[in-house]
Design a protein around this motif. Structure first.
Motif, mmCIF file in Angstrom:
data_model
loop_
_atom_site.group_PDB
_atom_site.id
_atom_site.type_symbol
_atom_site.label_atom_id
_atom_site.label_comp_id
_atom_site.label_asym_id
_atom_site.label_seq_id
_atom_site.Cartn_x
_atom_site.Cartn_y
_atom_site.Cartn_z
ATOM 1 N N GLU A 39 -92.863 -3.532 42.444
ATOM 2 C CA GLU A 39 -93.083 -2.822 41.192
ATOM 3 C C GLU A 39 -94.567 -2.729 40.825
ATOM 4 O OE1 GLU A 39 -91.453 -2.826 36.598
ATOM 5 O OE2 GLU A 39 -90.839 -4.411 37.954
ATOM 6 N N ALA A 40 -95.329 -3.789 41.027
ATOM 7 C CA ALA A 40 -96.746 -3.809 40.670
ATOM 8 C C ALA A 40 -97.570 -2.821 41.500
ATOM 9 C CB ALA A 40 -97.304 -5.221 40.825
ATOM 10 N N GLU A 41 -97.061 -2.401 42.649
ATOM 11 C CA GLU A 41 -97.788 -1.476 43.530
ATOM 12 C C GLU A 41 -97.514 -0.008 43.212
ATOM 13 O OE1 GLU A 41 -97.920 -3.748 47.720
ATOM 14 O OE2 GLU A 41 -95.897 -3.483 46.886
ATOM 15 N N ILE A 42 -96.568 0.251 42.335
ATOM 16 C CA ILE A 42 -96.215 1.633 42.002
ATOM 17 C C ILE A 42 -97.307 2.234 41.130
ATOM 18 C CG2 ILE A 42 -94.555 3.098 40.785
ATOM 19 C CD1 ILE A 42 -92.390 1.093 41.675
ATOM 20 N N LYS A 43 -97.795 3.392 41.526
ATOM 21 C CA LYS A 43 -98.847 4.098 40.793
ATOM 22 C C LYS A 43 -98.225 5.217 39.970
ATOM 23 C CE LYS A 43 -102.587 2.484 43.258
ATOM 24 N NZ LYS A 43 -102.520 1.085 43.137
ATOM 25 N N TRP A 44 -98.396 5.138 38.653
ATOM 26 C CA TRP A 44 -97.842 6.132 37.741
ATOM 27 C C TRP A 44 -98.907 7.150 37.374
ATOM 28 C CZ3 TRP A 44 -92.742 6.155 36.700
ATOM 29 C CH2 TRP A 44 -92.023 4.979 36.946
ATOM 30 N N GLY A 45 -98.483 8.384 37.192
ATOM 31 C CA GLY A 45 -99.366 9.448 36.712
ATOM 32 C C GLY A 45 -98.579 10.326 35.759
ATOM 33 N N ASP A 46 -99.265 11.239 35.108
ATOM 34 C CA ASP A 46 -98.573 12.164 34.207
ATOM 35 C C ASP A 46 -97.560 12.989 34.986
ATOM 36 O OD1 ASP A 46 -100.062 11.315 32.040
ATOM 37 O OD2 ASP A 46 -101.544 12.916 32.236
ATOM 38 N N ALA A 47 -96.418 13.249 34.349
ATOM 39 C CA ALA A 47 -95.394 14.095 34.973
ATOM 40 C C ALA A 47 -95.938 15.525 35.084
ATOM 41 C CB ALA A 47 -94.117 14.077 34.141
ATOM 42 N N PRO A 48 -95.395 16.311 35.995
ATOM 43 C CA PRO A 48 -95.838 17.703 36.147
ATOM 44 C C PRO A 48 -95.686 18.472 34.835
ATOM 45 C CG PRO A 48 -94.426 17.068 37.956
ATOM 46 C CD PRO A 48 -94.348 15.960 36.942
ATOM 47 N N PRO A 49 -96.499 19.519 34.627
ATOM 48 C CA PRO A 49 -96.488 20.253 33.364
ATOM 49 C C PRO A 49 -95.202 21.017 33.070
ATOM 50 C CG PRO A 49 -97.994 21.275 34.918
ATOM 51 C CD PRO A 49 -97.518 20.001 35.542
ATOM 52 N N ASP A 50 -94.292 21.144 34.027
ATOM 53 C CA ASP A 50 -93.012 21.796 33.755
ATOM 54 C C ASP A 50 -92.034 20.844 33.068
ATOM 55 O OD1 ASP A 50 -93.901 24.177 34.729
ATOM 56 O OD2 ASP A 50 -92.631 24.216 36.496
ATOM 57 N N LEU A 51 -92.429 19.591 32.891
ATOM 58 C CA LEU A 51 -91.629 18.631 32.127
ATOM 59 C C LEU A 51 -92.331 18.397 30.791
ATOM 60 C CD1 LEU A 51 -90.681 16.024 34.879
ATOM 61 C CD2 LEU A 51 -89.181 17.701 33.776
ATOM 62 N N PRO A 52 -91.565 18.126 29.734
ATOM 63 C CA PRO A 52 -92.193 17.866 28.436
ATOM 64 C C PRO A 52 -93.223 16.733 28.527
ATOM 65 C CG PRO A 52 -89.836 18.159 28.167
ATOM 66 C CD PRO A 52 -90.098 18.102 29.652
ATOM 67 N N LYS A 53 -94.275 16.848 27.736
ATOM 68 C CA LYS A 53 -95.334 15.833 27.721
ATOM 69 C C LYS A 53 -94.771 14.472 27.329
ATOM 70 C CE LYS A 53 -99.308 18.779 26.658
ATOM 71 N NZ LYS A 53 -99.795 18.840 27.991
ATOM 72 N N GLY A 54 -95.398 13.440 27.869
ATOM 73 C CA GLY A 54 -95.021 12.081 27.507
ATOM 74 C C GLY A 54 -94.413 11.290 28.650
ATOM 75 N N ALA A 55 -93.888 11.984 29.655
ATOM 76 C CA ALA A 55 -93.282 11.289 30.797
ATOM 77 C C ALA A 55 -94.344 10.982 31.842
ATOM 78 C CB ALA A 55 -92.184 12.143 31.417
ATOM 79 N N GLN A 56 -94.050 9.977 32.648
ATOM 80 C CA GLN A 56 -94.889 9.647 33.785
ATOM 81 C C GLN A 56 -94.029 9.687 35.043
ATOM 82 O OE1 GLN A 56 -96.407 5.776 32.350
ATOM 83 N NE2 GLN A 56 -98.421 6.726 32.545
ATOM 84 N N ILE A 57 -94.687 9.916 36.178
ATOM 85 C CA ILE A 57 -93.975 10.006 37.455
ATOM 86 C C ILE A 57 -94.684 9.158 38.503
ATOM 87 C CG2 ILE A 57 -95.234 12.051 38.229
ATOM 88 C CD1 ILE A 57 -92.550 13.043 39.448
ATOM 89 N N ALA A 58 -93.898 8.623 39.413
ATOM 90 C CA ALA A 58 -94.428 7.922 40.578
ATOM 91 C C ALA A 58 -93.644 8.419 41.784
ATOM 92 C CB ALA A 58 -94.268 6.414 40.420
ATOM 93 N N VAL A 59 -94.345 8.851 42.804
ATOM 94 C CA VAL A 59 -93.693 9.283 44.037
ATOM 95 C C VAL A 59 -93.606 8.071 44.949
ATOM 96 C CG1 VAL A 59 -93.821 10.803 46.047
ATOM 97 C CG2 VAL A 59 -94.580 11.636 43.803
ATOM 98 N N LEU A 60 -92.375 7.681 45.294
ATOM 99 C CA LEU A 60 -92.176 6.517 46.151
ATOM 100 C C LEU A 60 -92.107 6.903 47.623
ATOM 101 C CD1 LEU A 60 -89.470 4.563 44.120
ATOM 102 C CD2 LEU A 60 -91.960 4.453 43.933
ATOM 103 N N HIS A 61 -91.544 8.072 47.885
ATOM 104 C CA HIS A 61 -91.369 8.500 49.274
ATOM 105 C C HIS A 61 -91.309 10.008 49.336
ATOM 106 C CE1 HIS A 61 -88.978 9.409 52.955
ATOM 107 N NE2 HIS A 61 -89.829 8.530 53.447
ATOM 108 N N GLY A 62 -91.914 10.579 50.351
ATOM 109 C CA GLY A 62 -91.848 12.020 50.558
ATOM 110 C C GLY A 62 -92.787 12.781 49.639
ATOM 111 N N ASP A 63 -92.565 14.081 49.599
ATOM 112 C CA ASP A 63 -93.365 14.987 48.776
ATOM 113 C C ASP A 63 -92.392 15.949 48.108
ATOM 114 O OD1 ASP A 63 -94.882 17.113 47.761
ATOM 115 O OD2 ASP A 63 -96.262 17.138 49.456
#
Length: 168
Positions: A39-63
């Motif tokens: 869990e500590a290694e997961i890097k969070w960033g802002d969710a893509p702009p097609d989602l409402p503001k306020g969410a964060q996303i982390a890609v664990l695998h793939g693209d």
């Protein structure tokens, strides 16, 4: 509308995404590379702009922008809402914390299912739904890319570029 690679730029900073990028340079490497992280290694960033503001996303695998399997996590604040929409492809959702409320239909008033931590939902492609959260909620989304989101009302899309394209 489709969420493309640039919209995932921040999320692609995760260790798994870097691994996936390296694997893309080697044709069969993605099939043979293992991905592990705590869990500590997961890097969070802002969710893509097609989602409402306020969410964060982390890609664990793939693209998520490519035609291939992917795994992402979404972190959403208390009271977060995603207006009625649909996705082209099937999705599998696992709730890791908080409560995720899925409204199955064309409105936020459609019949709902509350999913608590540990809950799972298979969502067939093209099925209309909306969502909201109780408490900060983290869910894991597994699917086949490219990921997209189509709002039933294009005006609900918080991204002016794709909202305008949807009107055409």
């Amino acid at each position: 509308m489709k969420i493309i690679a640039p919209l995932f730029a921040l999320a692609l900073l995760s260790p798994a995404a870097a691994l996936a990028a390296d694997a893309a340079k080697k044709p069969d490497a993605a099939k043979t590379s293992a991905v592990s992280m705590n869990e500590a290694e997961i890097k969070w960033g802002d969710a893509p702009p097609d989602l409402p503001k306020g969410a964060q996303i982390a890609v664990l695998h793939g693209d998520p922008s490519k035609k291939a399997p992917f795994t992402v996590r979404l972190k959403m604040p208390e009271g977060y809402k995603i207006p009625p929409h649909w996705h082209t492809k099937d999705e599998q959702l696992t709730i890791l914390s908080g409560t995720f409320i899925l409204h199955m239909g064309d409105t936020m008033e459609a019949p709902a299912t509350e999913l608590a931590a540990g809950g799972y939902h298979f969502l067939p492609g093209k099925m209309h739904h909306a969502a909201e959260t109780k408490g900060e909620t983290i869910l894991q989304l597994d699917g086949m890319g490219p990921f997209d989101i189509h709002y039933l009302n294009p005006a609900d899309n918080p991204n002016p570029k794709t909202a305008a394209a949807a009107k055409k």
